[in-house]
Design a protein around this motif. Structure first.
Motif, PDB file in Angstrom:
ATOM      1  N   PHE A  82       0.810  -1.216   0.000  1.00 13.54           N
ATOM      2  CA  PHE A  82       0.000   0.000   0.000  1.00 13.54           C
ATOM      3  C   PHE A  82       0.846   1.270   0.000  1.00 13.54           C
ATOM      4  O   PHE A  82       0.303   2.364  -0.199  1.00 13.54           O
ATOM      5  CB  PHE A  82      -0.929   0.013   1.219  1.00 13.54           C
ATOM      6  CG  PHE A  82      -1.919  -1.116   1.231  1.00 13.54           C
ATOM      7  CD1 PHE A  82      -3.096  -1.034   0.514  1.00 13.54           C
ATOM      8  CD2 PHE A  82      -1.660  -2.269   1.953  1.00 13.54           C
ATOM      9  CE1 PHE A  82      -4.016  -2.069   0.531  1.00 13.54           C
ATOM     10  CE2 PHE A  82      -2.570  -3.311   1.983  1.00 13.54           C
ATOM     11  CZ  PHE A  82      -3.758  -3.213   1.254  1.00 13.54           C
ATOM     12  N   ASN A  83       2.141   1.153   0.262  1.00 12.04           N
ATOM     13  CA  ASN A  83       3.056   2.291   0.270  1.00 12.04           C
ATOM     14  C   ASN A  83       2.575   3.396   1.213  1.00 12.04           C
ATOM     15  O   ASN A  83       2.585   4.580   0.882  1.00 12.04           O
ATOM     16  CB  ASN A  83       3.246   2.852  -1.144  1.00 12.04           C
ATOM     17  CG  ASN A  83       4.446   3.801  -1.217  1.00 12.04           C
ATOM     18  OD1 ASN A  83       5.399   3.666  -0.446  1.00 12.04           O
ATOM     19  ND2 ASN A  83       4.398   4.752  -2.131  1.00 12.04           N
ATOM     20  N   GLN A  84       2.164   2.989   2.403  1.00 11.62           N
ATOM     21  CA  GLN A  84       1.800   3.927   3.450  1.00 11.62           C
ATOM     22  C   GLN A  84       2.168   3.309   4.790  1.00 11.62           C
ATOM     23  O   GLN A  84       2.420   2.102   4.858  1.00 11.62           O
ATOM     24  CB  GLN A  84       0.310   4.271   3.394  1.00 11.62           C
ATOM     25  CG  GLN A  84      -0.628   3.130   3.696  1.00 11.62           C
ATOM     26  CD  GLN A  84      -2.087   3.542   3.580  1.00 11.62           C
ATOM     27  OE1 GLN A  84      -2.688   3.456   2.514  1.00 11.62           O
ATOM     28  NE2 GLN A  84      -2.662   3.982   4.683  1.00 11.62           N
ATOM     29  N   PRO A  85       2.253   4.117   5.850  1.00 10.54           N
ATOM     30  CA  PRO A  85       2.678   3.563   7.139  1.00 10.54           C
ATOM     31  C   PRO A  85       1.853   2.356   7.553  1.00 10.54           C
ATOM     32  O   PRO A  85       0.622   2.387   7.522  1.00 10.54           O
ATOM     33  CB  PRO A  85       2.492   4.742   8.099  1.00 10.54           C
ATOM     34  CG  PRO A  85       2.630   5.953   7.234  1.00 10.54           C
ATOM     35  CD  PRO A  85       2.041   5.575   5.913  1.00 10.54           C
ATOM     36  N   ALA A  86       2.554   1.302   7.952  1.00  7.82           N
ATOM     37  CA  ALA A  86       1.861   0.065   8.345  1.00  7.82           C
ATOM     38  C   ALA A  86       0.991   0.281   9.573  1.00  7.82           C
ATOM     39  O   ALA A  86      -0.101  -0.290   9.680  1.00  7.82           O
ATOM     40  CB  ALA A  86       2.886  -1.040   8.604  1.00  7.82           C
TER      41      ALA A  86
END
Length: 323
Positions: A82-86
């Motif tokens: 997702f290329n966002q903070p997990a």
């Protein structure tokens, strides 16, 4: 008491550190997600560049050290997919999982404790046999089978409840919840019942055993001889002594409900953390998997800490020992 709380806090920090190490190393020994993230016709140079950008070319100990340093600042890494903070992905799904687990815990308490106390005060009766038979059934039935049966009976055949999804939600202190409106509550009933059955049986058996033990104590016999009513006897003399082990079990079970709700969430398409972790495991999205494990671990540790405090509140003997 203060010394005990300090000791528990230090133990909790040590547990979090050790489990984070085991989880991180274990996850990084399984496969290489880079081949799922690059194009099938990617060149070795492109694969190496992508590995370097994601930090997958570093040794495991170097990756863990970087993870540990970032985690202390609240950063558990970015999702490969997702290329966002997990951590933001986990927190987005957490309210749905917490709501489902809380509903299952409330059902376990409201059903398991009264039935267990009722059966414990009437050993050998039909009520006792029926309650114990139900508890055996609840422990042995797999949750995935029960969920499918509930969908078939109450959603497909009778049409009383929806077969899946979360339904409409209402904002409560900025958190979206389903139980505050009737339509959302209908979506919650079947998955909560599926998740709660095992815990209802467990709480019922523990309450029944504790009630039978407490009922033989002299102060209970004396209260009965004085003509104390059944309701007052249960609430004033039996329940406080029975609830001490029940609080411990329900606290630990709440953590397990959160951690192992993924089967129920998958069956009912409930948009919680369980569904996210299943997808992340299949896609080898390591940061999300590690973030999920860390969040669940912290929840377990906090629950244990709260249970210890409740123990001190419920049992004055422990307060005397800790002073």
């Amino acid at each position: 008491m203060f010394e005990m709380l300090i000791k528990r806090s230090l133990q909790s920090v040590l547990v979090i550190f050790i489990m984070s190490l085991l989880a991180f190393v274990g996850i990084n020994l399984v496969g290489n997600p880079i081949y799922l993230l690059v194009a099938p016709n990617a060149s070795p140079a492109e694969i190496a560049e992508a590995s370097h950008a994601l930090g997958l070319d570093l040794p495991v100990y170097a990756q863990y050290w970087r993870f540990l340093v970032n985690a202390l600042h609240g950063d558990l890494g970015n999702s490969f997919v997702f290329n966002q903070p997990a951590i933001s992905l986990i927190f987005e799904r957490m309210p749905a999982t917490l709501e489902l687990a809380s509903a299952a815990l409330v059902l376990s308490f409201l059903i398991g404790v009264p039935l267990g106390m009722w059966a414990g005060l009437r050993p050998g009766s039909k009520v006792h046999k029926l309650a114990m038979g139900f508890s055996i059934l609840g422990v042995t039935i797999p949750s995935f089978w029960l969920g499918l049966i509930l969908i078939l009976v109450f959603a497909v055949n009778l049409g009383w409840f929806p077969s899946g999804g979360r339904g409409p939600t209402t904002s409560l202190l900025g958190i979206q919840v389903s139980f505050l409106n009737l339509d959302g509550l209908r979506y919650l009933v079947l998955p909560a019942a599926t998740l709660a059955l095992h815990n209802i049986a467990l709480v019922m058996r523990m309450t029944e055993a504790g009630t039978r033990e407490v009922a033989l104590q002299e102060y209970v016999k004396f209260a009965r001889a004085k003509g104390v009513g059944a309701v007052r006897l249960m609430l004033r003399h039996v329940a406080p002594n029975v609830m001490i082990p029940i609080v411990t079990v329900m606290g630990l079970e709440f953590g397990q409900l959160i951690a192992f709700s993924l089967i129920t969430e998958t069956i009912f398409a409930w948009p919680g953390m369980g569904k996210l972790i299943v997808d992340s495991v299949l896609q080898l999205d390591r940061p999300v998997v590690v973030a999920y494990l860390m969040v669940v671990l912290v929840i377990f540790v906090l629950i244990n800490f709260v249970v210890d405090i409740l123990y001190l509140i419920l049992d004055p003997r422990l307060r005397a020992k800790s002073t």
